[in-house]
Design an enzyme around this catalytic site. Structure first.
Site, PDB file in Angstrom:
ATOM      1  N   ASP A  56      -6.008 -14.912  -4.942  1.00 27.26           N
ATOM      2  CA  ASP A  56      -6.786 -14.171  -3.602  1.00 27.26           C
ATOM      3  C   ASP A  56      -8.192 -12.570  -4.429  1.00 27.26           C
ATOM      4  O   ASP A  56      -7.396 -11.716  -4.735  1.00 27.26           O
ATOM      5  CB  ASP A  56      -5.771 -13.660  -2.639  1.00 27.26           C
ATOM      6  CG  ASP A  56      -6.328 -12.605  -1.151  1.00 27.26           C
ATOM      7  OD1 ASP A  56      -6.796 -13.030  -0.447  1.00 27.26           O
ATOM      8  OD2 ASP A  56      -6.368 -11.228  -1.607  1.00 27.26           O
ATOM      9  N   TYR A  61     -12.781  -5.123  -4.686  1.00 28.31           N
ATOM     10  CA  TYR A  61     -12.073  -5.275  -5.885  1.00 28.31           C
ATOM     11  C   TYR A  61     -12.836  -4.415  -7.018  1.00 28.31           C
ATOM     12  O   TYR A  61     -12.273  -4.480  -8.010  1.00 28.31           O
ATOM     13  CB  TYR A  61     -11.259  -6.281  -6.150  1.00 28.31           C
ATOM     14  CG  TYR A  61     -10.393  -6.579  -4.473  1.00 28.31           C
ATOM     15  CD1 TYR A  61     -10.237  -5.955  -3.258  1.00 28.31           C
ATOM     16  CD2 TYR A  61      -9.154  -8.096  -4.677  1.00 28.31           C
ATOM     17  CE1 TYR A  61      -9.543  -6.022  -2.058  1.00 28.31           C
ATOM     18  CE2 TYR A  61      -8.628  -7.864  -3.383  1.00 28.31           C
ATOM     19  CZ  TYR A  61      -8.536  -6.922  -1.872  1.00 28.31           C
ATOM     20  OH  TYR A  61      -8.309  -7.888  -1.371  1.00 28.31           O
ATOM     21  N   LYS A  91     -13.836 -12.721  -0.096  1.00 30.86           N
ATOM     22  CA  LYS A  91     -14.014 -11.845   1.083  1.00 30.86           C
ATOM     23  C   LYS A  91     -15.525 -11.233   0.731  1.00 30.86           C
ATOM     24  O   LYS A  91     -16.039 -10.440  -0.023  1.00 30.86           O
ATOM     25  CB  LYS A  91     -13.108 -10.271   1.604  1.00 30.86           C
ATOM     26  CG  LYS A  91     -11.889 -10.962   0.786  1.00 30.86           C
ATOM     27  CD  LYS A  91     -10.763  -9.886   1.690  1.00 30.86           C
ATOM     28  CE  LYS A  91      -9.313 -10.657   1.111  1.00 30.86           C
ATOM     29  NZ  LYS A  91      -9.155 -10.293   0.130  1.00 30.86           N
ATOM     30  N   HIS A 124     -13.762  -9.728   5.106  1.00 32.83           N
ATOM     31  CA  HIS A 124     -12.659  -8.149   5.174  1.00 32.83           C
ATOM     32  C   HIS A 124     -12.551  -7.785   6.165  1.00 32.83           C
ATOM     33  O   HIS A 124     -11.459  -7.652   6.559  1.00 32.83           O
ATOM     34  CB  HIS A 124     -12.993  -7.307   3.946  1.00 32.83           C
ATOM     35  CG  HIS A 124     -12.624  -6.883   3.067  1.00 32.83           C
ATOM     36  ND1 HIS A 124     -12.661  -7.028   1.448  1.00 32.83           N
ATOM     37  CD2 HIS A 124     -11.162  -6.607   2.813  1.00 32.83           C
ATOM     38  CE1 HIS A 124     -11.508  -6.220   1.062  1.00 32.83           C
ATOM     39  NE2 HIS A 124     -10.396  -6.534   1.900  1.00 32.83           N
TER      40      HIS A 124
HETATM   41  P1  NAP Z   1       1.754  -6.433  -2.701  1.00 29.81           P
HETATM   42  O1  NAP Z   1       1.826  -7.342  -2.880  1.00 29.81           O
HETATM   43  O2  NAP Z   1       2.539  -5.946  -1.668  1.00 29.81           O
HETATM   44  O3  NAP Z   1       2.533  -5.058  -3.717  1.00 29.81           O
HETATM   45  C1  NAP Z   1       1.329  -4.680  -4.867  1.00 29.81           C
HETATM   46  C2  NAP Z   1       2.217  -3.849  -5.693  1.00 29.81           C
HETATM   47  O4  NAP Z   1       3.848  -4.354  -6.066  1.00 29.81           O
HETATM   48  C3  NAP Z   1       1.763  -3.532  -7.577  1.00 29.81           C
HETATM   49  O5  NAP Z   1       1.270  -2.198  -7.642  1.00 29.81           O
HETATM   50  C4  NAP Z   1       2.515  -4.631  -7.966  1.00 29.81           C
HETATM   51  O6  NAP Z   1       2.529  -3.945  -9.648  1.00 29.81           O
HETATM   52  C5  NAP Z   1       3.861  -3.873  -6.830  1.00 29.81           C
HETATM   53  N1  NAP Z   1       5.481  -5.686  -8.087  1.00 29.81           N
HETATM   54  C6  NAP Z   1       4.914  -7.237  -7.545  1.00 29.81           C
HETATM   55  N2  NAP Z   1       5.546  -7.808  -7.919  1.00 29.81           N
HETATM   56  C7  NAP Z   1       6.410  -6.743  -7.863  1.00 29.81           C
HETATM   57  C8  NAP Z   1       8.217  -7.611  -7.735  1.00 29.81           C
HETATM   58  N3  NAP Z   1       8.426  -8.553  -8.027  1.00 29.81           N
HETATM   59  N4  NAP Z   1       8.798  -6.361  -8.006  1.00 29.81           N
HETATM   60  C9  NAP Z   1       8.452  -4.710  -8.391  1.00 29.81           C
HETATM   61  N5  NAP Z   1       7.288  -4.894  -7.830  1.00 29.81           N
HETATM   62  C10 NAP Z   1       5.930  -5.747  -8.202  1.00 29.81           C
HETATM   63  O7  NAP Z   1       0.600  -4.620  -1.715  1.00 29.81           O
HETATM   64  P2  NAP Z   1      -1.354  -5.589  -2.335  1.00 29.81           P
HETATM   65  O8  NAP Z   1      -1.498  -5.816  -3.564  1.00 29.81           O
HETATM   66  O9  NAP Z   1      -1.498  -4.431  -1.547  1.00 29.81           O
HETATM   67  O10 NAP Z   1      -0.889  -7.124  -1.691  1.00 29.81           O
HETATM   68  C11 NAP Z   1      -0.993  -8.563  -1.910  1.00 29.81           C
HETATM   69  C12 NAP Z   1      -2.640  -8.922  -2.226  1.00 29.81           C
HETATM   70  O11 NAP Z   1      -3.258  -9.127  -0.943  1.00 29.81           O
HETATM   71  C13 NAP Z   1      -3.776  -7.653  -2.740  1.00 29.81           C
HETATM   72  O12 NAP Z   1      -3.399  -7.794  -3.869  1.00 29.81           O
HETATM   73  C14 NAP Z   1      -5.426  -8.648  -1.877  1.00 29.81           C
HETATM   74  O13 NAP Z   1      -5.335  -9.416  -2.506  1.00 29.81           O
HETATM   75  C15 NAP Z   1      -4.807  -8.553  -1.328  1.00 29.81           C
HETATM   76  N6  NAP Z   1      -5.209  -7.303  -0.154  1.00 29.81           N
HETATM   77  C16 NAP Z   1      -5.842  -8.133   0.975  1.00 29.81           C
HETATM   78  C17 NAP Z   1      -6.373  -7.001   2.058  1.00 29.81           C
HETATM   79  C18 NAP Z   1      -7.248  -7.263   3.539  1.00 29.81           C
HETATM   80  O14 NAP Z   1      -8.015  -5.767   3.227  1.00 29.81           O
HETATM   81  N7  NAP Z   1      -7.634  -8.161   3.419  1.00 29.81           N
HETATM   82  C19 NAP Z   1      -5.503  -5.717   1.643  1.00 29.81           C
HETATM   83  C20 NAP Z   1      -4.877  -5.469   1.153  1.00 29.81           C
HETATM   84  C21 NAP Z   1      -4.708  -6.085  -0.024  1.00 29.81           C
HETATM   85  P3  NAP Z   1       2.406  -4.844 -11.053  1.00 29.81           P
HETATM   86  O15 NAP Z   1       1.597  -5.232 -10.327  1.00 29.81           O
HETATM   87  O16 NAP Z   1       2.391  -3.238 -11.960  1.00 29.81           O
HETATM   88  O17 NAP Z   1       3.465  -5.642 -11.474  1.00 29.81           O
END
Ligand code: NAP
Length: 313
Positions: A56, A61, A91, A124
């Site tokens: 994704d 980004y 996006k 987005h």
């Molecule tokens: P997330 O996946 O809920 O959390 C990511 C964070 O959790 C990172 O800092 C990661 O750290 C940590 N993490 C990952 N796996 C873990 C585990 N097994 N144990 C402990 N900590 C863990 O949050 P997100 O990155 O905000 O959301 C995921 C994806 O959704 C984004 O990367 C993006 O691609 C997409 N997104 C889209 C939108 C939108 O507006 N459409 C908004 C937000 C996000 P490390 O990387 O340091 O390991």
């Protein structure tokens, strides 16, 4: 790097989109807050090695090139035979909503990703910022500068990308029910996916039910209620401290992240956890060899009582 066996699965590994495209139910998120330059490229490479087939991304980004480099490296070393094996979502950013310029702007994403088309392109956010290359245009009073592009017109531009073979499928992100209905009423090509914030603290239940009833697949962003999000104020709880989740994880011999991802998958929602840490990338993918009982699902539902994280406070 040693290529490991792809994990066996016990639930459908793909959601099938209306045009027949397989959309893997788990993908790697790439909104990188914690890692430095190159970390997303390395994360993509490692993820493909261990079996992920979905990434994704987003223009905003600023790392689509790293994603493209990671996929290219896996093609070059023979791990994949064709880039099409990787389901790429990207996006359309808020400053690129002008229908007249969508194609040339989206071409930048394709060039960075080093592909001729993506499997899924989503809008987005349902808001238009001032056209141009500045991602966050602000005036001298530090206020955002908006444009008046009708989102229905932007959607027509998205349809033209499908016609041009640049996107196989198109969808939405951060749209509410009313906004989705406007698109559904006017669309020649219906949106096949909505990406929104979903985790145990914020289930988005009504919107998910609405989308699924319309045949729109749903993808959960921030499925782990992103513990590192800059949008956190310090008051929001963390899933990693949650007694209910600790208890279930311990009983199952799983981690809290695995329990949470499994909870979302069992709601028929696609997940895209982000990590640049190899052990976590692997851990987050290992969610197919166990299941949560109806009682365990109910216990996790009790956490659904907080506001979203992804909102300006
Ligand atoms: P997330 O996946 O809920 O959390 C990511 C964070 O959790 C990172 O800092 C990661 O750290 C940590 N993490 C990952 N796996 C873990 C585990 N097994 N144990 C402990 N900590 C863990 O949050 P997100 O990155 O905000 O959301 C995921 C994806 O959704 C984004 O990367 C993006 O691609 C997409 N997104 C889209 C939108 C939108 O507006 N459409 C908004 C937000 C996000 P490390 O990387 O340091 O390991």
């Amino acid at each position: 790097m040693q290529v490991e066996q792809k994990m066996s699965v016990d639930i459908a590994q793909f959601a099938v989109l209306p045009n027949g495209t397989n959309y893997p139910v788990i993908g790697l998120g790439t909104h990188n807050v914690t890692g430095g330059p190159g970390s997303v490229r390395d994360a993509v490479k490692y993820a493909i090695d261990i079996g992920y087939r979905s990434v994704d991304c987003a223009h905003a980004y600023l790392n689509e090139k790293e994603v493209g480099d990671g996929i290219q490296a896996k093609l070059d070393d023979g791990t994949i035979k064709d880039k099409k094996e990787i389901f790429i979502t990207t996006k359309l950013w808020d400053t690129h909503h002008n229908r007249q310029h969508i194609k040339e702007n989206f071409q930048k994403s394709l060039d960075n990703l080093k592909v001729n088309s993506v499997q899924l392109l989503i809008i987005h956010w349902p808001i238009s910022l001032k056209d141009g290359d500045n991602l966050f245009p602000k005036d001298k009073n530090d206020q955002f500068m908006f444009e008046n592009h009708d989102i229905v017109d932007t959607w027509k531009g998205m349809e033209e990308l499908v016609d041009a073979g640049m996107a196989e499928n198109i969808g939405l992100s951060n749209f509410n029910k009313t906004q989705i209905e406007r698109i559904l009423h006017s669309a020649r090509i219906k949106p096949c996916n909505l990406q929104v914030e979903i985790h145990p603290y914020f289930s988005n239940r009504k919107l998910v039910d609405f989308c699924l009833s319309k045949g729109i697949t749903v993808t959960a962003y921030a499925p782990l209620a992103n513990p590192d999000s800059p949008l956190r104020t310090g008051k929001e709880p963390s899933i990693f401290d949650e007694p209910v989740l600790k208890d279930i994880a311990q009983k199952k011999g799983k981690t809290i992240a695995q329990v949470v991802l499994r909870f979302i998958l069992q709601r028929n929602i696609i997940v895209i956890p982000k990590s640049v840490t190899p052990s976590r990338i692997k851990e987050n993918f290992d969610v197919f060899r166990f299941s949560l009982s109806p009682d365990e699902m109910e216990q996790i539902w009790t956490l659904d009582k907080y506001p979203r994280i992804f909102i300006e406070k």
